[in-house]
Design a protein around this motif. Structure first.
Motif, mmCIF file in Angstrom:
data_model
loop_
_atom_site.group_PDB
_atom_site.id
_atom_site.type_symbol
_atom_site.label_atom_id
_atom_site.label_comp_id
_atom_site.label_asym_id
_atom_site.label_seq_id
_atom_site.Cartn_x
_atom_site.Cartn_y
_atom_site.Cartn_z
ATOM 1 N N THR A 44 5.794 -9.563 13.676
ATOM 2 C CA THR A 44 6.392 -8.710 12.650
ATOM 3 C C THR A 44 5.572 -8.830 11.371
ATOM 4 O O THR A 44 5.051 -9.900 11.049
ATOM 5 N N VAL A 45 5.441 -7.724 10.696
ATOM 6 C CA VAL A 45 4.765 -7.697 9.393
ATOM 7 C C VAL A 45 5.631 -6.895 8.440
ATOM 8 O O VAL A 45 6.391 -6.010 8.862
ATOM 9 N N ASP A 46 5.500 -7.201 7.173
ATOM 10 C CA ASP A 46 6.312 -6.479 6.188
ATOM 11 C C ASP A 46 5.796 -5.036 6.067
ATOM 12 O O ASP A 46 4.676 -4.714 6.465
ATOM 13 N N ALA A 47 6.604 -4.169 5.522
ATOM 14 C CA ALA A 47 6.310 -2.737 5.462
ATOM 15 C C ALA A 47 5.027 -2.441 4.685
ATOM 16 O O ALA A 47 4.229 -1.590 5.091
ATOM 17 N N LEU A 48 4.791 -3.114 3.583
ATOM 18 C CA LEU A 48 3.594 -2.862 2.780
ATOM 19 C C LEU A 48 2.332 -3.238 3.557
ATOM 20 O O LEU A 48 1.354 -2.481 3.579
ATOM 21 N N THR A 49 2.350 -4.388 4.216
ATOM 22 C CA THR A 49 1.192 -4.808 5.021
ATOM 23 C C THR A 49 0.950 -3.821 6.148
ATOM 24 O O THR A 49 -0.198 -3.430 6.403
ATOM 25 N N ALA A 50 1.993 -3.383 6.823
ATOM 26 C CA ALA A 50 1.857 -2.422 7.917
ATOM 27 C C ALA A 50 1.282 -1.104 7.407
ATOM 28 O O ALA A 50 0.399 -0.515 8.030
ATOM 29 N N GLU A 51 1.749 -0.652 6.271
ATOM 30 C CA GLU A 51 1.262 0.612 5.690
ATOM 31 C C GLU A 51 -0.218 0.510 5.338
ATOM 32 O O GLU A 51 -1.006 1.415 5.643
#
Length: 74
Positions: A44-51
């Protein structure tokens, strides 16, 4: 992935921070296959990192393959 890109663009100097990373060396195709087949590993990665990662990958994919140079015999 960076090795493949480096082959396509030999005139570009790439920074490869994970060449000596002990964690990357622990990843094998067998372990990846096991994780995919058993679905026992979740990343899992946080939304900002994924974006940001998605934007980087999309930019790399837009570059596309470089035309092959045909070498002529001397």
């Amino acid at each position: 992935m960076s090795d493949n890109v480096a082959v396509e663009y030999p005139d570009v100097s790439f920074v490869r921070p994970c060449n000596l990373c002990p964690h990357m060396k622990r990843i094998t195709l067998a372990k990846i296959r096991h994780a995919l087949e058993t679905e026992t590993v979740e990343v899992t990665v946080d939304a900002l990192t994924a974006e940001r990662a998605r934007a980087s990958l999309e930019a790399m994919l837009k570059v596309g393959p470089r035309p092959r140079r045909i070498r002529q015999a001397a």
